[in-house]
Structures are given as C-alpha cells and as structure tokens.
Scaffold this motif. Structure first.
Motif, short mmCIF file in Angstrom:
data_model
loop_
_atom_site.label_atom_id
_atom_site.label_comp_id
_atom_site.label_asym_id
_atom_site.label_seq_id
_atom_site.Cartn_x
_atom_site.Cartn_y
_atom_site.Cartn_z
N GLN A 48 2.09 1.70 -3.41
CA GLN A 48 1.03 2.48 -4.33
C GLN A 48 0.86 3.81 -3.93
O GLN A 48 0.50 4.58 -5.04
CB GLN A 48 -0.37 1.50 -4.05
CG GLN A 48 -0.21 -0.06 -4.53
CD GLN A 48 -1.48 -0.62 -4.16
OE1 GLN A 48 -2.29 -0.49 -3.12
NE2 GLN A 48 -1.98 -1.63 -5.10
N ARG A 49 0.80 4.30 -2.86
CA ARG A 49 0.77 5.71 -2.54
C ARG A 49 1.88 6.35 -3.31
O ARG A 49 1.58 7.44 -3.68
CB ARG A 49 0.60 6.08 -1.21
CG ARG A 49 -0.92 5.57 -0.49
CD ARG A 49 -0.86 6.11 0.78
NE ARG A 49 -0.17 5.29 1.79
CZ ARG A 49 0.11 4.07 2.32
NH1 ARG A 49 -1.31 3.62 2.27
NH2 ARG A 49 0.58 3.87 3.19
N ARG A 50 3.22 6.15 -3.13
CA ARG A 50 4.26 6.92 -3.66
C ARG A 50 4.05 6.59 -5.05
O ARG A 50 4.36 7.71 -5.84
CB ARG A 50 5.38 6.00 -3.07
CG ARG A 50 6.00 6.02 -1.72
CD ARG A 50 6.99 5.53 -1.24
NE ARG A 50 8.27 5.32 -2.15
CZ ARG A 50 9.08 4.29 -2.28
NH1 ARG A 50 9.12 3.40 -1.20
NH2 ARG A 50 10.00 4.34 -3.15
N ARG A 107 1.00 -1.20 -0.03
CA ARG A 107 -0.08 0.00 0.17
C ARG A 107 0.86 1.23 -0.07
O ARG A 107 0.59 2.36 -0.63
CB ARG A 107 -1.01 -0.20 1.30
CG ARG A 107 -2.15 -0.93 0.96
CD ARG A 107 -2.96 -1.23 2.10
NE ARG A 107 -4.07 -1.98 2.04
CZ ARG A 107 -4.77 -2.58 2.83
NH1 ARG A 107 -4.41 -2.41 4.19
NH2 ARG A 107 -5.63 -3.42 2.62
N SER A 108 1.96 1.27 0.66
CA SER A 108 2.87 2.44 0.87
C SER A 108 3.44 2.63 -0.51
O SER A 108 3.53 3.81 -0.95
CB SER A 108 4.01 2.14 1.77
OG SER A 108 5.01 3.08 1.66
N ARG A 149 1.58 9.19 -6.14
CA ARG A 149 2.10 10.80 -6.01
C ARG A 149 2.99 11.04 -7.42
O ARG A 149 2.86 12.01 -7.87
CB ARG A 149 2.74 10.73 -4.65
CG ARG A 149 1.84 10.94 -3.61
CD ARG A 149 2.44 11.57 -2.26
NE ARG A 149 3.37 10.69 -1.68
CZ ARG A 149 3.33 9.62 -0.95
NH1 ARG A 149 2.12 9.29 -0.46
NH2 ARG A 149 4.24 8.90 -0.49
#
Length: 97
Positions: A47-49, A44-45, A52
């Motif tokens: 995917q967020r990066r 999930r981390s 962005r």
C-alpha cells in the motif's frame, strides 16, 4: 466474506479465527492470528509503495488539494445516491452530524 471456500481457506492457513454472532443480521467476526502478521506487513508495504507511485511528482499541497477534491466528489456521489434511492452511506451520515 460470504464465500465459504474463502473463509475455509483462511482458517486452513490459520490466519483468522471466525465466530458468528446470533442476531437478526448475519454477522461474522474475524480476528487475525499471529500467522497473519507477515501477510498484513506485506500488504501495508505494498500500500505504501502504491501510494508513492500514485502521488509521484506531487507536492504535499497538491496531494492535500487532490484529496479535498476527491472528498467533495465522494460527497456528491453519496448525496445523489441518497436522493435517488434513499440510501445514506455511513460516511455521508458522519458528515451531516
């Protein structure tokens, strides 16, 4: 998950519990175990990066517009697929309802 080696690896790492459902369709159900939580958190981390990175320099309105346009492209692809093959993807069925 048709690859038995991959499934065996997941079991060996104790990240999933697998069970089969007896039916006309070969269905395998998976449930994540506690051991999978760090992997999910890291995924999930990432995917967020990545998100962005993809939308860097775009306003919320520009992102919203882009997503709307991509949805239209996906609908066009689904419609062409259904017209050419008779296959209606699940997402296309939802839109028609």
């Amino acid at each position: 998950m048709q690859n038995p080696t991959f499934r065996q690896g997941l079991r060996r790492w104790q990240t999933v519990v697998c069970w089969n459902v007896t039916s006309a369709r070969a269905t395998i159900h998976l449930r994540l175990t506690e051991a999978a939580l760090p992997i999910v958190k890291e995924g999930r981390s990432l995917q967020r990066r990545y998100g962005r990175l993809l939308f860097a320099g775009m306003s919320k309105d520009e992102i919203r517009q882009l997503m709307g346009l991509l949805d239209r492209v996906a609908q066009n692809v689904d419609a062409a697929l259904e017209q050419d093959t008779g296959f209606s993807p699940p997402a296309a069925k939802k839109d028609k309802a």
